[in-house]
Write a protein that holds these residues in place. Structure first.
Motif, mmCIF file in Angstrom:
data_model
loop_
_atom_site.group_PDB
_atom_site.id
_atom_site.type_symbol
_atom_site.label_atom_id
_atom_site.label_comp_id
_atom_site.label_asym_id
_atom_site.label_seq_id
_atom_site.Cartn_x
_atom_site.Cartn_y
_atom_site.Cartn_z
ATOM 1 N N SER A 135 -13.696 -42.720 49.490
ATOM 2 C CA SER A 135 -12.393 -42.123 49.807
ATOM 3 C C SER A 135 -12.463 -40.604 49.964
ATOM 4 C CB SER A 135 -11.377 -42.480 48.720
ATOM 5 O OG SER A 135 -11.792 -41.947 47.470
ATOM 6 N N LYS A 136 -13.573 -39.995 49.569
ATOM 7 C CA LYS A 136 -13.720 -38.531 49.607
ATOM 8 C C LYS A 136 -14.583 -38.044 50.768
ATOM 9 C CE LYS A 136 -11.661 -37.877 45.571
ATOM 10 N NZ LYS A 136 -10.644 -36.941 45.250
ATOM 11 N N THR A 137 -15.049 -38.943 51.624
ATOM 12 C CA THR A 137 -16.009 -38.526 52.656
ATOM 13 C C THR A 137 -15.436 -37.483 53.617
ATOM 14 O OG1 THR A 137 -15.463 -40.445 54.013
ATOM 15 C CG2 THR A 137 -17.381 -40.639 52.584
ATOM 16 N N ASP A 138 -14.205 -37.634 54.040
ATOM 17 C CA ASP A 138 -13.635 -36.663 54.982
ATOM 18 C C ASP A 138 -13.526 -35.278 54.351
ATOM 19 O OD1 ASP A 138 -13.450 -38.457 57.076
ATOM 20 O OD2 ASP A 138 -11.393 -39.055 56.592
ATOM 21 N N GLU A 139 -13.097 -35.233 53.104
ATOM 22 C CA GLU A 139 -12.978 -33.953 52.389
ATOM 23 C C GLU A 139 -14.352 -33.300 52.229
ATOM 24 O OE1 GLU A 139 -11.929 -32.368 47.868
ATOM 25 O OE2 GLU A 139 -11.353 -34.396 48.456
ATOM 26 N N ILE A 140 -15.339 -34.105 51.846
ATOM 27 C CA ILE A 140 -16.693 -33.579 51.651
ATOM 28 C C ILE A 140 -17.274 -33.120 52.984
ATOM 29 C CG2 ILE A 140 -19.056 -34.244 51.036
ATOM 30 C CD1 ILE A 140 -17.759 -35.964 48.806
#
Length: 185
Positions: A135-140
């Motif tokens: 769920s954090k891939t876009d932010e990372i």
């Protein structure tokens, strides 16, 4: 059998003595077939493209790999360029640790590395590798791209003297150690 043969010699050697001994021990062998050249394969990294592969799994983490192609290195003898790119990758990794790990707490061990497959044209690249919650891939990804833009920009990189020293010092220490051991030779 006439198949190609390669002889590797390492250590603090006398080149003329090696040639003489090689001639003595291998010079009487029948002529060998030459090595076949590996067909050149060109790998293309489309700018700005994203490849997302999903695997049916209960694992909640994603493996993120970002690739920045760099101008091709002209073979293993281009040590100056190879070392510069390794240092640049180390600076990227150090920033990833400070930002993605320490500041955001999104991963334990982000990594970055320079890599090249010498037999293939167009493979020189700096890679970033990060394991994190899916769920954090876009932010990372957004964070990593922001970091890389500051390091890789053509109009002048934002690398501090401290970051440069922190990246270079271990390379110098490792080279000094290798010079003392057979691994270097």
């Amino acid at each position: 059998s006439g198949d190609p043969m390669e002889i590797s010699i390492s250590g603090d050697i006398d080149e003329n003595e090696v040639i003489n001994l090689s001639s003595l021990y291998f010079g009487t062998l029948p002529a060998r077939k030459p090595f076949e050249k590996i067909p050149s394969a060109k790998i293309s990294f489309p700018a700005g493209k994203k490849l997302e592969l999903s695997v049916n799994s209960q694992e909640k983490n994603a493996y993120i790999q970002i690739v920045w192609p760099v101008p091709d290195v002209k073979g293993i003898k281009d040590l100056k360029t190879i070392r510069r790119l390794n240092i640049l990758a180390t600076i990227l990794e150090n920033r990833l640790i400070k930002t993605v790990r320490e500041k955001l707490g999104e991963t334990y061990s982000p990594q970055a590395a320079f890599d090249i497959e010498m037999g293939y044209e167009g493979t020189a690249a700096i890679h970033a590798f990060i394991n994190a919650e899916s769920s954090k891939t876009d932010e990372i990804l957004k964070t990593v791209m922001g970091i890389s833009e500051k390091i890789f920009r053509s109009s002048g990189s934002e690398i501090t003297d401290q970051e440069f020293d922190q990246a270079v010092r271990p390379f110098i220490t490792a080279l000094k150690e290798k010079l003392k051991k057979n691994i270097y030779w």
